[in-house]
Design a protein around this motif. Structure first.
Motif, PDB file in Angstrom:
ATOM      1  N   ASP A 232      32.884 -54.066   1.046  1.00 54.38           N
ATOM      2  CA  ASP A 232      34.514 -53.486   0.260  1.00 54.38           C
ATOM      3  C   ASP A 232      34.916 -51.866   0.514  1.00 54.38           C
ATOM      4  OD1 ASP A 232      33.667 -55.443  -1.791  1.00 54.38           O
ATOM      5  OD2 ASP A 232      32.469 -54.799  -2.801  1.00 54.38           O
ATOM      6  N   PHE A 233      36.259 -51.725   0.215  1.00 51.87           N
ATOM      7  CA  PHE A 233      37.034 -50.467   0.337  1.00 51.87           C
ATOM      8  C   PHE A 233      37.082 -49.441  -0.942  1.00 51.87           C
ATOM      9  CE2 PHE A 233      41.325 -48.529   1.508  1.00 51.87           C
ATOM     10  CZ  PHE A 233      40.886 -47.517   1.591  1.00 51.87           C
ATOM     11  N   VAL A 234      36.898 -48.697  -0.916  1.00 49.57           N
ATOM     12  CA  VAL A 234      37.142 -47.477  -2.436  1.00 49.57           C
ATOM     13  C   VAL A 234      38.145 -46.098  -2.300  1.00 49.57           C
ATOM     14  CG1 VAL A 234      35.345 -46.450  -2.985  1.00 49.57           C
ATOM     15  CG2 VAL A 234      36.780 -46.483  -4.427  1.00 49.57           C
ATOM     16  N   LEU A 235      38.828 -45.967  -2.653  1.00 51.36           N
ATOM     17  CA  LEU A 235      39.558 -44.559  -2.979  1.00 51.36           C
ATOM     18  C   LEU A 235      40.334 -44.272  -3.854  1.00 51.36           C
ATOM     19  CD1 LEU A 235      43.196 -43.952  -1.136  1.00 51.36           C
ATOM     20  CD2 LEU A 235      41.972 -46.482  -2.256  1.00 51.36           C
ATOM     21  N   TRP A 236      40.069 -42.874  -3.939  1.00 53.39           N
ATOM     22  CA  TRP A 236      40.242 -42.503  -5.103  1.00 53.39           C
ATOM     23  C   TRP A 236      40.666 -40.874  -5.256  1.00 53.39           C
ATOM     24  CZ3 TRP A 236      35.400 -42.788  -2.883  1.00 53.39           C
ATOM     25  CH2 TRP A 236      35.257 -41.462  -2.780  1.00 53.39           C
ATOM     26  N   ASP A 237      41.565 -40.528  -6.642  1.00 50.82           N
ATOM     27  CA  ASP A 237      42.568 -39.281  -6.953  1.00 50.82           C
ATOM     28  C   ASP A 237      41.428 -38.172  -6.832  1.00 50.82           C
ATOM     29  OD1 ASP A 237      44.140 -37.308  -7.577  1.00 50.82           O
ATOM     30  OD2 ASP A 237      45.365 -38.018  -8.554  1.00 50.82           O
ATOM     31  N   ASN A 238      41.391 -37.474  -5.540  1.00 48.02           N
ATOM     32  CA  ASN A 238      39.674 -36.456  -5.731  1.00 48.02           C
ATOM     33  C   ASN A 238      40.449 -34.860  -6.786  1.00 48.02           C
ATOM     34  OD1 ASN A 238      37.732 -35.344  -4.661  1.00 48.02           O
ATOM     35  ND2 ASN A 238      39.178 -33.988  -3.236  1.00 48.02           N
ATOM     36  N   GLN A 239      41.762 -34.896  -7.069  1.00 40.99           N
ATOM     37  CA  GLN A 239      42.786 -33.704  -7.873  1.00 40.99           C
ATOM     38  C   GLN A 239      42.093 -33.987  -9.376  1.00 40.99           C
ATOM     39  OE1 GLN A 239      46.081 -33.087  -5.513  1.00 40.99           O
ATOM     40  NE2 GLN A 239      44.751 -31.603  -4.183  1.00 40.99           N
ATOM     41  N   ALA A 240      42.397 -35.990  -9.551  1.00 34.35           N
ATOM     42  CA  ALA A 240      42.345 -35.925 -10.811  1.00 34.35           C
ATOM     43  C   ALA A 240      40.510 -36.668 -11.336  1.00 34.35           C
ATOM     44  CB  ALA A 240      43.265 -37.288 -10.777  1.00 34.35           C
ATOM     45  N   THR A 241      39.619 -36.809 -10.954  1.00 40.59           N
ATOM     46  CA  THR A 241      38.218 -37.479 -10.569  1.00 40.59           C
ATOM     47  C   THR A 241      37.517 -36.422  -9.991  1.00 40.59           C
ATOM     48  OG1 THR A 241      38.079 -38.980  -9.428  1.00 40.59           O
ATOM     49  CG2 THR A 241      39.487 -39.280 -10.930  1.00 40.59           C
ATOM     50  N   TRP A 242      36.167 -37.134 -10.800  1.00 45.37           N
ATOM     51  CA  TRP A 242      34.632 -36.681 -10.297  1.00 45.37           C
ATOM     52  C   TRP A 242      33.671 -37.930 -10.074  1.00 45.37           C
ATOM     53  CZ3 TRP A 242      31.647 -31.937 -12.221  1.00 45.37           C
ATOM     54  CH2 TRP A 242      31.258 -32.333 -13.357  1.00 45.37           C
ATOM     55  N   HIS A 243      33.196 -38.033  -8.981  1.00 50.00           N
ATOM     56  CA  HIS A 243      32.163 -39.107  -8.881  1.00 50.00           C
ATOM     57  C   HIS A 243      30.135 -38.162  -8.868  1.00 50.00           C
ATOM     58  CE1 HIS A 243      33.110 -37.411  -4.304  1.00 50.00           C
ATOM     59  NE2 HIS A 243      32.586 -37.974  -4.404  1.00 50.00           N
ATOM     60  N   TYR A 244      29.546 -39.654  -8.418  1.00 51.34           N
ATOM     61  CA  TYR A 244      28.432 -39.472  -8.672  1.00 51.34           C
ATOM     62  C   TYR A 244      28.074 -40.599  -8.071  1.00 51.34           C
ATOM     63  CZ  TYR A 244      23.507 -38.397 -11.152  1.00 51.34           C
ATOM     64  OH  TYR A 244      22.717 -37.970 -11.371  1.00 51.34           O
ATOM     65  N   ALA A 245      27.290 -40.155  -7.022  1.00 52.33           N
ATOM     66  CA  ALA A 245      26.662 -42.080  -6.599  1.00 52.33           C
ATOM     67  C   ALA A 245      25.121 -41.534  -7.000  1.00 52.33           C
ATOM     68  CB  ALA A 245      26.482 -41.479  -4.573  1.00 52.33           C
ATOM     69  N   VAL A 246      25.413 -42.935  -7.938  1.00 53.11           N
ATOM     70  CA  VAL A 246      23.742 -42.670  -8.363  1.00 53.11           C
ATOM     71  C   VAL A 246      23.099 -43.433  -7.547  1.00 53.11           C
ATOM     72  CG1 VAL A 246      22.362 -44.360 -10.513  1.00 53.11           C
ATOM     73  CG2 VAL A 246      25.027 -43.905 -11.076  1.00 53.11           C
ATOM     74  N   ASP A 247      21.575 -42.558  -7.883  1.00 49.36           N
ATOM     75  CA  ASP A 247      20.528 -42.634  -6.890  1.00 49.36           C
ATOM     76  C   ASP A 247      19.375 -43.370  -7.618  1.00 49.36           C
ATOM     77  OD1 ASP A 247      18.868 -42.421  -4.910  1.00 49.36           O
ATOM     78  OD2 ASP A 247      18.013 -40.036  -4.861  1.00 49.36           O
ATOM     79  N   ASP A 248      19.439 -44.782  -7.757  1.00 43.78           N
ATOM     80  CA  ASP A 248      18.771 -45.238  -8.506  1.00 43.78           C
ATOM     81  C   ASP A 248      17.788 -46.737  -7.807  1.00 43.78           C
ATOM     82  OD1 ASP A 248      20.492 -47.460  -8.111  1.00 43.78           O
ATOM     83  OD2 ASP A 248      21.488 -47.543 -10.599  1.00 43.78           O
ATOM     84  N   TYR A 249      17.757 -46.541  -6.071  1.00 44.61           N
ATOM     85  CA  TYR A 249      17.839 -47.561  -4.859  1.00 44.61           C
ATOM     86  C   TYR A 249      16.649 -47.335  -4.325  1.00 44.61           C
ATOM     87  CZ  TYR A 249      20.657 -45.266  -2.342  1.00 44.61           C
ATOM     88  OH  TYR A 249      21.387 -44.291  -1.829  1.00 44.61           O
ATOM     89  N   GLY A 250      16.227 -46.264  -4.577  1.00 46.04           N
ATOM     90  CA  GLY A 250      14.921 -46.353  -3.478  1.00 46.04           C
ATOM     91  C   GLY A 250      14.945 -45.640  -2.411  1.00 46.04           C
ATOM     92  N   ASP A 251      14.754 -46.524  -1.471  1.00 45.63           N
ATOM     93  CA  ASP A 251      15.398 -45.837  -0.223  1.00 45.63           C
ATOM     94  C   ASP A 251      15.447 -47.480   0.565  1.00 45.63           C
ATOM     95  OD1 ASP A 251      12.767 -47.766   0.136  1.00 45.63           O
ATOM     96  OD2 ASP A 251      11.377 -47.219   0.986  1.00 45.63           O
ATOM     97  N   GLY A 252      16.236 -48.011  -0.009  1.00 46.56           N
ATOM     98  CA  GLY A 252      17.449 -48.729   0.705  1.00 46.56           C
ATOM     99  C   GLY A 252      18.529 -48.455   1.049  1.00 46.56           C
ATOM    100  N   ALA A 253      18.820 -49.679   1.952  1.00 36.74           N
ATOM    101  CA  ALA A 253      20.521 -48.748   2.916  1.00 36.74           C
ATOM    102  C   ALA A 253      21.017 -48.714   1.788  1.00 36.74           C
ATOM    103  CB  ALA A 253      20.198 -50.142   3.500  1.00 36.74           C
ATOM    104  N   ARG A 254      21.630 -47.505   2.763  1.00 36.87           N
ATOM    105  CA  ARG A 254      23.559 -47.268   1.870  1.00 36.87           C
ATOM    106  C   ARG A 254      24.397 -46.145   3.069  1.00 36.87           C
ATOM    107  NH1 ARG A 254      26.551 -43.743  -1.758  1.00 36.87           N
ATOM    108  NH2 ARG A 254      28.114 -45.168  -3.930  1.00 36.87           N
ATOM    109  N   VAL A 255      24.954 -47.873   3.863  1.00 33.68           N
ATOM    110  CA  VAL A 255      26.207 -47.240   4.713  1.00 33.68           C
ATOM    111  C   VAL A 255      26.898 -47.095   4.714  1.00 33.68           C
ATOM    112  CG1 VAL A 255      25.796 -47.406   7.378  1.00 33.68           C
ATOM    113  CG2 VAL A 255      23.643 -47.829   6.576  1.00 33.68           C
TER     114      VAL A 255
END
Length: 271
Positions: A232-255
Motif C-alpha cells: 500500500d502507498f499513502v500520501l497526505w497534505d502535511n499542511q492541512a492535516t496531522w497524523h498519528y501512528a497507533v501503537d497497538d501491535y507490540g513488537d510486530g513488524a512495521r517496515v
C-alpha cells in the motif's frame, strides 16, 4: 511507458480522505490523470493507493506528481535512491504522537508519503485529523486571537533523525498556529505536540491555549483511520492535516519507506 487510466476516487470519510482505485503508479501517469490526482489531494488531503508495491524509484516519481522530492539532511537514505528513507520501527522506534512533519524548517514539508513493505497482522493503523475542519469549528473571537499567535519548535533537524539522542534545544523556528494554505488559501490550524510553547501570549496563557488546541485538533470528530497491507502507498497534505501512528501491535513488524515533498521553485506544489 505511460499509463492512461480510468480511475475512481472513493471517499472514506465525510470530511476528508479517499482511496484511489484504478491508477497504476509503477508507470508514469498521463497528464489528465496527473491533474485529477492533484485536484483529489487538494480536496481529500489524504490519498491511499492499494497494492502498488512501488520500488524506491517509482515511489519518488509518484511523489513528483504532487511536489518536489526533498533531500532530507539527516534522514537515513535508501541505498537504491537518495530521496527515499527506509524505516523499520523495531530499530527506529515508533511515532505514536500527533504530529506534522518537517517543523524544523520553514515552510514545513508540503506532503509526506509512505510505501509499506511489512505490517503487523493486526493493528498498526494510522490516524489523520483534518486541521482545516478543526479551525472552521472554532469561534470567531478565538480565530481572531489565534491570528497573532505562533508556535515554537526545535529547529535542529538532527534531533529528528532516526535513532538520534535528542540534544538540548539551541535554535528554534516559529510557525503561525493558523496557516493559510499555499494552494487555495484555506485557513487551518497548524499545531503539533512537539511545540515548545506559544508566542504572542503570556506563558500561562500559552499553556492553556496549547493544551486546548492539541485536544481540539485531535478530536475524533476530525479524524479518519486507515489500516495497511504490504504494497500500500499513502500520501497526505502535511499542511492541512496531522497524523498519528497507533501503537497497538507490540513488537510486530512495521517496515516502510518514506518520501517527502516540498514546494517547487517559485513556492508552488503540484497539489
Amino acid at each position: 511507458m505511460t499509463t492512461v487510466s480510468s480511475h475512481e476516487i472513493r471517499r472514506v470519510g465525510p470530511r476528508f480522505g479517499a482511496e484511489v482505485i484504478g491508477v497504476d503508479l509503477t508507470n508514469a501517469v498521463d497528464p489528465d490523470t496527473t491533474d485529477q490526482l492533484r485536484r483529489a489531494l487538494r480536496e481529500h488531503k489524504v490519498l491511499v493507493f492499494r497494492d502498488q508495491n512501488l520500488t524506491p524509484d517509482q515511489h519518488v516519481e509518484a511523489v513528483r506528481i504532487f511536489a518536489e522530492p526533498f533531500d532530507h539532511p539527516t534522514a537515513v537514505k535508501d541505498t537504491a535512491h537518495p530521496l527515499a528513507y527506509p524505516y523499520n520501527v523495531r530499530h527506529t522506534g515508533k511515532a505514536s504522537t500527533w504530529h506534522i512533519g518537517g517543523l524544523w524548517r520553514s515552510p514545513a514539508f508540503a506532503i509526506e508519503s509512505l510505501s509499506y513493505a511489512e505490517v503487523p497482522e493486526l493493528g498498526g493503523h494510522t490516524l489523520w485529523a483534518d486541521l482545516q475542519a478543526a479551525y472552521d469549528d472554532l469561534s470567531e473571537p478565538f480565530k481572531v486571537l489565534l491570528e497573532s499567535v505562533s508556535a515554537v519548535y526545535d529547529a535542529n533537524p538532527q534531533n529528528y533523525a532516526q535513532g538520534s539522542k535528542r540534544a538540548a534545544v539551541t535554535e528554534t523556528v516559529e510557525h503561525p498556529v493558523v496557516l493559510r494554505h499555499p494552494a487555495g488559501g484555506r485557513k487551518g490550524l497548524f499545531i503539533s505536540t512537539s511545540a515548545l510553547g506559544l508566542t504572542g501570549v503570556t506563558r500561562e496563557e500559552g499553556k492553556v491555549l496549547l493544551d486546548h488546541l492539541l485536544r481540539h485538533a485531535s478530536s475524533p470528530d476530525y479524524t479518519i483511520r486507515f489500516g495497511w497491507n504490504p504494497g500500500d502507498f499513502v500520501l497526505w497534505d502535511n499542511q492541512a492535516t496531522w497524523h498519528y501512528a497507533v501503537d497497538d501491535y507490540g513488537d510486530g513488524a512495521r517496515v516502510y519507506r518514506k518520501v517527502i515533498g516540498v514546494e517547487r521553485p517559485g513556492g508552488e506544489t503540484g497539489a
